[in-house]
Write a protein that holds these residues in place. Structure first.
Motif, PDB file in Angstrom:
ATOM      1  N   GLY A 166      -0.250  21.489 -24.833  1.00  0.00           N
ATOM      2  CA  GLY A 166      -1.490  21.540 -24.062  1.00  0.00           C
ATOM      3  C   GLY A 166      -1.736  20.461 -22.951  1.00  0.00           C
ATOM      4  N   GLU A 167      -1.483  19.292 -23.563  1.00  0.00           N
ATOM      5  CA  GLU A 167      -1.377  18.247 -22.522  1.00  0.00           C
ATOM      6  C   GLU A 167      -0.512  18.437 -21.096  1.00  0.00           C
ATOM      7  OE1 GLU A 167      -0.889  14.735 -24.697  1.00  0.00           O
ATOM      8  OE2 GLU A 167      -2.683  15.283 -25.846  1.00  0.00           O
ATOM      9  N   LEU A 209       0.508  25.334 -22.649  1.00  0.00           N
ATOM     10  CA  LEU A 209      -0.034  26.111 -23.636  1.00  0.00           C
ATOM     11  C   LEU A 209      -1.022  27.149 -23.290  1.00  0.00           C
ATOM     12  CD1 LEU A 209       0.224  26.296 -26.802  1.00  0.00           C
ATOM     13  CD2 LEU A 209      -1.929  24.702 -26.965  1.00  0.00           C
ATOM     14  N   ARG A 248      -6.431  27.925 -26.019  1.00  0.00           N
ATOM     15  CA  ARG A 248      -5.770  27.901 -27.609  1.00  0.00           C
ATOM     16  C   ARG A 248      -5.905  26.546 -28.290  1.00  0.00           C
ATOM     17  NH1 ARG A 248      -2.290  32.041 -28.748  1.00  0.00           N
ATOM     18  NH2 ARG A 248      -2.794  33.825 -27.068  1.00  0.00           N
ATOM     19  N   ASP A 249      -6.468  26.570 -29.430  1.00  0.00           N
ATOM     20  CA  ASP A 249      -6.816  25.503 -30.152  1.00  0.00           C
ATOM     21  C   ASP A 249      -5.562  25.043 -30.969  1.00  0.00           C
ATOM     22  OD1 ASP A 249      -7.250  24.365 -33.266  1.00  0.00           O
ATOM     23  OD2 ASP A 249      -8.817  23.632 -31.944  1.00  0.00           O
ATOM     24  N   PRO A 250      -4.853  24.071 -30.788  1.00  0.00           N
ATOM     25  CA  PRO A 250      -3.605  23.610 -31.370  1.00  0.00           C
ATOM     26  C   PRO A 250      -3.484  23.583 -32.831  1.00  0.00           C
ATOM     27  CG  PRO A 250      -3.961  22.027 -29.677  1.00  0.00           C
ATOM     28  CD  PRO A 250      -5.091  22.764 -29.758  1.00  0.00           C
TER      29      PRO A 250
END
Length: 198
Positions: A144-145, A149, A153-155
């Motif tokens: 995500g960083e 991603l 979306r929540d990791p």
């Protein structure tokens, strides 16, 4: 030192006998006497090294976890990008070869034991999945960083969902509903939706 090594070798021999029974017959068949027979040692020797069946079950479960971890490390290999790491880990869990089928069947035997007697392994049986889920969540956060991603979306939730999906796919492979390649195709489809850029 030699005595300590011999002691550990005996424990390993007995624990691996239990794991073989769990794989082929389930843990309901893994009495201390059956483990002794499978290990080729006396019942008294099993009781000497493992004073309780719970102790034997937990020792063998820890060894199974080490086997899975070693497999994951081999599959990760040279993977550096988060997607490569996540793909390698989830792919190696799916029962697509003899080693992964053995590991999956043995974990299923432990799961069945926990369902029938939740206190037998206390909270030990839940620890490896929690650790793995956390590792996957960290990889997804790194993705995500890096902008890899899919937005929104929540990791943590994604990691939990991926593990649940792979466990379900594994059960469907072991149960004969789909083969390993079909399970891999489902996994790749979901990873393609989760990650952006290839």
């Amino acid at each position: 030192m030699a005595e300590k090594a011999e002691h550990e070798e005996r424990r390993r021999q007995i624990a691996e006998a239990l794991l073989r029974i769990a794989d082929t017959e389930g843990l309901q068949s893994a009495s201390m006497r059956a483990v002794a027979t499978e290990a080729g040692v006396s019942l008294r020797l099993v009781q000497y090294y493992f004073t309780t069946k719970q102790g034997l079950l937990l020792d063998a479960l820890g060894r199974l976890g080490c086997q899975l971890q070693a497999r994951m490390e081999r599959w990760i290999g040279e993977a550096r990008e988060p997607r490569e790491v996540v793909t390698a880990i989830l792919s190696c869990i799916l029962p697509t070869d003899a080693e992964s089928r053995r590991i999956a069947r043995t974990y299923a035997a432990y799961y069945a034991l926990v369902l029938s007697d939740p206190e037998v392994l206390e909270k030990q049986a839940a620890q490896p999945p929690v650790v793995l889920e956390g590792f996957l969540a960290r990889q997804l956060a790194l993705a995500g960083e890096a902008g890899q991603l899919a937005p929104g979306r929540d990791p943590g939730m994604a990691a939990a969902g991926l593990l649940a999906m792979v466990n379900g796919l594994g059960s469907s492979v072991l149960g004969g509903q789909r083969d390993g390649e079909e399970a891999m195709a489902v996994l790749r489809h979901h990873l393609d939706e989760l990650f952006v850029g290839r």
